[in-house]
Design a protein around this motif. Structure first.
Motif, PDB file in Angstrom:
ATOM      1  N   LEU A   1     -58.393 -12.979 -20.670  1.00  0.00           N
ATOM      2  CA  LEU A   1     -57.329 -13.431 -21.790  1.00  0.00           C
ATOM      3  C   LEU A   1     -57.638 -14.791 -22.105  1.00  0.00           C
ATOM      4  O   LEU A   1     -57.406 -15.584 -20.977  1.00  0.00           O
ATOM      5  CB  LEU A   1     -55.960 -12.889 -21.779  1.00  0.00           C
ATOM      6  CG  LEU A   1     -55.017 -13.503 -22.488  1.00  0.00           C
ATOM      7  CD1 LEU A   1     -55.130 -12.797 -23.938  1.00  0.00           C
ATOM      8  CD2 LEU A   1     -53.393 -13.323 -21.982  1.00  0.00           C
ATOM      9  N   ILE A   2     -57.970 -15.565 -22.983  1.00  0.00           N
ATOM     10  CA  ILE A   2     -58.186 -16.905 -23.158  1.00  0.00           C
ATOM     11  C   ILE A   2     -57.544 -17.091 -24.707  1.00  0.00           C
ATOM     12  O   ILE A   2     -57.949 -16.599 -25.753  1.00  0.00           O
ATOM     13  CB  ILE A   2     -59.798 -17.287 -23.336  1.00  0.00           C
ATOM     14  CG1 ILE A   2     -60.201 -16.784 -21.945  1.00  0.00           C
ATOM     15  CG2 ILE A   2     -59.905 -18.921 -23.686  1.00  0.00           C
ATOM     16  CD1 ILE A   2     -61.886 -17.019 -22.062  1.00  0.00           C
ATOM     17  N   GLY A   3     -56.546 -17.884 -24.688  1.00  0.00           N
ATOM     18  CA  GLY A   3     -55.783 -18.652 -25.727  1.00  0.00           C
ATOM     19  C   GLY A   3     -56.009 -20.082 -25.953  1.00  0.00           C
ATOM     20  O   GLY A   3     -55.733 -20.686 -24.909  1.00  0.00           O
ATOM     21  N   LEU A   4     -56.739 -20.566 -27.280  1.00  0.00           N
ATOM     22  CA  LEU A   4     -56.682 -21.923 -27.413  1.00  0.00           C
ATOM     23  C   LEU A   4     -56.038 -22.443 -28.609  1.00  0.00           C
ATOM     24  O   LEU A   4     -56.119 -21.718 -29.674  1.00  0.00           O
ATOM     25  CB  LEU A   4     -58.249 -22.368 -27.522  1.00  0.00           C
ATOM     26  CG  LEU A   4     -59.360 -21.970 -26.448  1.00  0.00           C
ATOM     27  CD1 LEU A   4     -60.627 -22.020 -26.801  1.00  0.00           C
ATOM     28  CD2 LEU A   4     -58.972 -22.451 -25.218  1.00  0.00           C
TER      29      LEU A   4
ATOM     30  N   VAL B   1     -54.125 -20.880 -22.454  1.00  0.00           N
ATOM     31  CA  VAL B   1     -54.101 -19.634 -21.684  1.00  0.00           C
ATOM     32  C   VAL B   1     -55.325 -19.153 -21.179  1.00  0.00           C
ATOM     33  O   VAL B   1     -56.187 -18.840 -22.064  1.00  0.00           O
ATOM     34  CB  VAL B   1     -53.249 -18.716 -22.541  1.00  0.00           C
ATOM     35  CG1 VAL B   1     -53.028 -17.446 -21.556  1.00  0.00           C
ATOM     36  CG2 VAL B   1     -51.960 -19.100 -22.749  1.00  0.00           C
ATOM     37  N   VAL B   2     -55.786 -19.488 -19.961  1.00  0.00           N
ATOM     38  CA  VAL B   2     -57.030 -18.770 -19.594  1.00  0.00           C
ATOM     39  C   VAL B   2     -56.827 -18.142 -18.191  1.00  0.00           C
ATOM     40  O   VAL B   2     -56.628 -18.376 -17.154  1.00  0.00           O
ATOM     41  CB  VAL B   2     -57.985 -20.104 -19.056  1.00  0.00           C
ATOM     42  CG1 VAL B   2     -59.245 -19.828 -18.656  1.00  0.00           C
ATOM     43  CG2 VAL B   2     -58.075 -21.089 -20.226  1.00  0.00           C
TER      44      VAL B   2
ATOM     45  N   LEU C   1     -56.422 -19.559 -31.484  1.00  0.00           N
ATOM     46  CA  LEU C   1     -57.250 -18.473 -31.273  1.00  0.00           C
ATOM     47  C   LEU C   1     -57.266 -17.955 -29.721  1.00  0.00           C
ATOM     48  O   LEU C   1     -57.206 -18.610 -28.906  1.00  0.00           O
ATOM     49  CB  LEU C   1     -58.880 -19.459 -31.318  1.00  0.00           C
ATOM     50  CG  LEU C   1     -59.884 -18.656 -30.855  1.00  0.00           C
ATOM     51  CD1 LEU C   1     -60.330 -17.459 -31.765  1.00  0.00           C
ATOM     52  CD2 LEU C   1     -61.199 -19.275 -30.782  1.00  0.00           C
ATOM     53  N   VAL C   2     -56.978 -16.565 -29.976  1.00  0.00           N
ATOM     54  CA  VAL C   2     -56.744 -16.042 -28.699  1.00  0.00           C
ATOM     55  C   VAL C   2     -57.867 -14.657 -28.876  1.00  0.00           C
ATOM     56  O   VAL C   2     -58.188 -14.027 -29.732  1.00  0.00           O
ATOM     57  CB  VAL C   2     -55.501 -15.316 -28.731  1.00  0.00           C
ATOM     58  CG1 VAL C   2     -54.998 -14.352 -27.703  1.00  0.00           C
ATOM     59  CG2 VAL C   2     -54.296 -16.435 -28.980  1.00  0.00           C
TER      60      VAL C   2
ATOM     61  N   VAL D   1     -59.565 -10.066 -30.901  1.00  0.00           N
ATOM     62  CA  VAL D   1     -59.643 -11.496 -31.205  1.00  0.00           C
ATOM     63  C   VAL D   1     -58.645 -11.665 -32.363  1.00  0.00           C
ATOM     64  O   VAL D   1     -58.484 -10.815 -33.409  1.00  0.00           O
ATOM     65  CB  VAL D   1     -61.206 -11.971 -32.279  1.00  0.00           C
ATOM     66  CG1 VAL D   1     -61.258 -13.339 -32.492  1.00  0.00           C
ATOM     67  CG2 VAL D   1     -62.327 -11.608 -31.022  1.00  0.00           C
ATOM     68  N   ALA D   2     -58.026 -12.732 -32.371  1.00  0.00           N
ATOM     69  CA  ALA D   2     -56.896 -13.085 -33.439  1.00  0.00           C
ATOM     70  C   ALA D   2     -56.930 -14.804 -33.728  1.00  0.00           C
ATOM     71  O   ALA D   2     -57.110 -15.351 -32.845  1.00  0.00           O
ATOM     72  CB  ALA D   2     -55.625 -12.809 -32.973  1.00  0.00           C
TER      73      ALA D   2
END
Length: 864
Positions: A366-369, A342-343, A382-383, A296-297
């Motif tokens: 991998l999910i990036g919002l 990114v989903v 939020l990744v 988590v980042a």
């Protein structure tokens, strides 16, 4: 068991550090006797000597058949009652190679190696309480029936697993029904097939925790016979069935409702916390637990620096290797900060070939919002990622977007506050935080440290004679100096540390995440040296400026911001009083007033006469044989009212008042008398090391005094080692080299103490009449941690050997230190790995025990 004490305990462990931790932990627990054996042969000798052992702590690491056989032997010593045994297992499951089908006789508890002192005390207290309060009851057949009924009647999926092979021994009906497999297919299969979401690394980590704590919980995807999976919460406990150790698994299906409940709990927790660092950290922990995340980042973009980001939280389930690509520098974050989602629910590492971090870690999901404000401007990102593919994607994405929206509000609020406060919280001249912002940060750091147990340091920096610069050269030049000083201070510490201009020419600093106080001392010394460098101002004017530094530590010196600053300020004035251009750490005294200092000085004058001074001895051992070859004499002051007073306080006080002269003479006589008694009693050529202070070295009668003490006590001169610190200057002490040479002509040995902390030239060391060089513990303790300190140690040993000087290493605390120093040919070692400083009586007992053990080894049993 003794009526008044806890009886006698026998420790059997091959690892020296485990033996030391166990002994120190149990030493304060009122045992009548504590025996430590490095192998079973030595343990048998102790049992023959004292068959009334009440507890055995026994190692089962490596080939455990000898330990199992020894457990059977123990029954003969306490028949008909069984002697209780606490077993020691390796933390790494791969190190266990036992093959027993039943629990070894007498084993009632397990602990893990490396041994944890707190765990040992807890287990021993529980065992002692159980023995005194009741006798163990045998399990009846009826209890077994009740167990079987509970096992089969549970609505949860249950399984019993054989620890060594990981094979299923028994499963209940719900396990069979929900998995879709036939019972015969399940029994004998490996548990890894039914908690498939667990990686090899995570499985190893959980196995270590299970050995340490007796139970673990985690989340996994449990497979069905048709190839599908469903999320479950898994609980594993150590249990005993029919006399054998088993792992008891409970699988509880999470369900769709459970997943939504977890997502709502994360959002609710973030809202209820009121935001801030605590709320953000709670949200990240909630997401990790909810989705079993491996990474988590959360980052915030920096509007003042295009393309830059500030990490708020970066979580790795497994620590990345040193050569792992930096996740924050990968294109995924740039895409998200540009406003794109990114989903990837599966195959993320294949679908993102440009992201080296995702590819190397082989993340499936991998999910990036982007975290956006009302104008859709990305304030941060939020990744999240995990190694297993993610099912039920749409509900998960919706929940993550809700969490992301709440995090975006937090970032927007932070940015608004920062923009509104920056003018009032920043020093306009240097750009550093001002007093108000520093105090706010200090309060925040204290609150966080209170929760986490972190140690940190506060530094007070004051420029020496800055008023002269302002008065003689003008305030414009003074301003240039302050800006340059701010730049030097900022460059001397890490980005996570705080540097502020507190007032005028005073600066304050917060150094975070401190492991050892010595680390702060080295940074303070670095700052003093950096400040000494000539400063060239516009117009070519060159100035020499210096600074005095004061240090205080949380929580050792204080736990409030006001007292931390006050103590650092007191220490800074102490530094100024000692000639400026140095640093001093705060030293606690009963009262900080001048009257109390005078009173303490009067008490120190009476300490020798009242018998309050003590000489403690820390053994020095030969690197090859690890046998005791000498000891260093260390003074202690035990005041009847004030308790043990730190040498760091009363030695400088003794130096200032001249009391170090009579105190030093008393230590020399006491140490030589003790050493001669031990040399005679045990027939050992033990070398005694005694420190000489700079003030003692100035005394014209030092050489006759040493000669008289040697004659009075009978200590052979070559067994007296006189230590002088490297920082002593030839120029400040008249005839220093001649005095030391005269001591050598008496036959005494000379050692350079704390080597590496001063600034001696090689020519100075070459001319210095010394027989040994003692490497300062600040460098030794960083072996295996800091390559620079390792290089310093290696260079020091090489230089000493080239100059025909022996080497003593101080601060040896772990086996890695021993192995490194032994490989470099260091002759003598000193530190807590072997023994802490002991009072004279305790050291004499240690030497007597050494003599007894050697006699037992040399004289076969039955021939004495």
């Amino acid at each position: 068991m003794s009526e008044t004490g806890n009886g006698a305990v026998l420790i059997v462990a091959t690892d020296r550090e485990d033996r030391r931790v166990l002994f120190d932990a149990l030493d304060a627990q009122e045992f009548d006797a504590i025996y430590t054996a490095k192998d079973i042969g030595q343990a048998r000798a102790f049992l023959d000597q004292d068959p009334q052992i009440d507890l055995v702590i026994l190692e089962f690491i490596g080939k455990a058949s000898d330990a199992v056989a020894f457990c059977s032997e123990l029954r003969d010593y306490r028949a008909p009652a069984e002697l209780p045994v606490i077993g020691i297992l390796a933390s790494e499951p791969g190190e266990q190679r036992w093959n027993w089908e039943h629990m070894p006789p007498g084993v009632v508890e397990w602990i893990a190696s490396p041994v944890n002192a707190g765990e040992v005390v807890t287990r021993v207290h529980a065992l002692i309480g159980g023995q005194r309060g009741r006798e163990r009851e045998p399990v009846t057949g009826g209890a077994g029936d009740r167990y079987q009924f509970a096992f089969d009647g549970s609505l949860d999926e249950l399984a019993l697993v054989e620890p060594k092979s990981g094979r299923l021994l028994e499963v209940n009906a719900p396990f069979v029904q929900r998995s879709g497999f036939v019972r015969a297919q399940l029994l004998g299969g490996r548990i890894e097939s039914y908690d498939a979401a667990i990686s090899v690394e995570q499985r190893r980590e959980l196995a270590q925790k299970l050995v340490r704590e007796g139970s673990v919980q985690f989340r996994a995807n449990k497979p069905r016979a048709d190839g599908t999976t469903y999320p479950v919460d898994v609980s594993v406990q150590l249990a005993v069935q029919d006399g054998r150790l088993v792992h008891f698994y409970t699988f509880r299906e999470l369900g769709e409702l459970g997943r939504y409940q977890q997502a709502l709990a994360v959002i609710s927790g973030l809202s209820q916390s009121g935001g801030g660092d605590e709320g953000i950290n709670a949200a990240v922990r909630g997401m990790v637990d909810w989705l079993a995340l491996d990474f988590v980042a959360l980052v915030s973009s920096r509007p003042d620096q295009t393309g830059e980001m500030q990490p708020l939280v970066v979580y790795h389930r497994f620590s990345p290797a040193d050569d792992t690509p930096d996740p924050l520098r990968q294109p995924t974050f740039r895409h998200v900060l540009d406003g794109d989602e990114v989903v990837h629910a599966a195959d993320a590492w294949r679908l993102n070939p440009d992201d080296g971090f995702v590819r190397e870690r082989r993340f499936e999901c991998l999910i990036g919002l982007p975290l956006c404000d009302e104008r859709r401007v990305a304030l941060g990102a939020l990744v999240v990622a995990r190694r297993e593919a993610l099912g039920g994607l749409q509900p998960t994405i919706e929940a993550l977007r809700a969490i992301g929206h709440r995090l975006a509000l937090e970032l927007e609020l932070r940015r608004t506050r920062e923009q509104g406060r920056v003018r009032g919280l920043q020093d306009s001249l240097t750009g550093l935080p001002n007093r108000l912002l520093f105090n706010d940060r200090l309060e925040s750091v204290i609150q966080e440290a209170h929760r986490t147990g972190e140690m940190f340091a506060v530094l007070f920096v004051d420029l020496d004679r800055f008023k002269n610069i302002n008065d003689s050269l003008g305030h414009n030049v003074g301003d240039h100096v302050l800006v340059a000083v701010a730049r030097r201070l900022r460059a001397s510490v890490r980005a996570s540390d705080t540097v502020a201009r507190y007032a005028g020419d005073e600066f304050t600093m917060i150094l975070r995440h401190i492991v050892q106080r010595e680390d702060v001392m080295r940074i303070a010394d670095k700052i003093v040296r950096v400040m000494e460098a000539p400063l060239t101002l516009p117009g070519g004017l060159e100035l020499q400026i210096t600074a005095s530094l004061g240090l205080s530590f949380y929580p050792d010196d204080a736990t409030t911001a006001e007292r931390l600053l006050k103590h650092a300020d007191v220490a800074m004035y102490t530094a100024k009083g000692m000639g400026r251009n140095n640093y001093q750490a705060y030293v606690a005294v009963p009262e900080d007033s001048h009257q109390q200092r005078l009173a303490l000085e009067a008490k120190l004058r009476q300490a020798e006469r009242n018998g309050e001074l003590r000489v403690f001895y820390q053994p020095q051992v030969d690197t090859r044989s690890e046998d005791i070859v000498g000891m260093e004499a260390l003074i202690r002051w035990e005041h009847p009212e004030l308790g043990m007073i730190s040498p760091g306080f009363f030695i400088p006080l003794a130096e200032e008042t001249g009391l170090i002269i009579p105190i030093g003479e008393w230590v020399l006589r006491a140490a030589c008398a003790d050493a001669r008694r031990w040399q005679t009693r045990f027939g050992l050529p033990l070398r005694i090391s005694v420190n000489l202070s700079p003030l003692q070295l100035r005394q014209p009668n030092l050489v006759p005094l040493v000669a008289a003490v040697l004659e009075e006590t009978g200590v052979p001169p070559h067994l007296l080692d006189l230590e002088v610190t490297e920082s002593i200057s030839v120029k400040s002490i008249p005839n220093l080299l001649e005095t030391l040479q005269a001591l050598r002509e008496l036959g005494c040995q000379i050692s350079i103490d704390d080597f590496g902390t001063g600034q001696s030239s090689l020519d100075y060391i070459k001319r210095f009449p010394a027989d040994r060089i003692k490497i300062d513990q600040a460098f030794v303790r960083n072996i295996g941690v800091d390559p620079d300190d390792e290089a310093i140690v290696q260079a020091t040993i090489g230089m000493a050997h080239n100059l025909n000087r022996a080497v003593v290493a101080e601060g040896v605390e772990i086996e890695a230190h021993l192995d490194f120093l032994r490989g470099l040919g260091c002759e003598v070692l000193q530190g807590y790995l072997f023994c802490r400083p002991l009072p004279a009586a305790s050291l004499e007992n240690l030497l007597a025990e050494r003599e007894r053990l050697l006699r037992n080894l040399l004289v076969p049993s039955g021939l004495e």
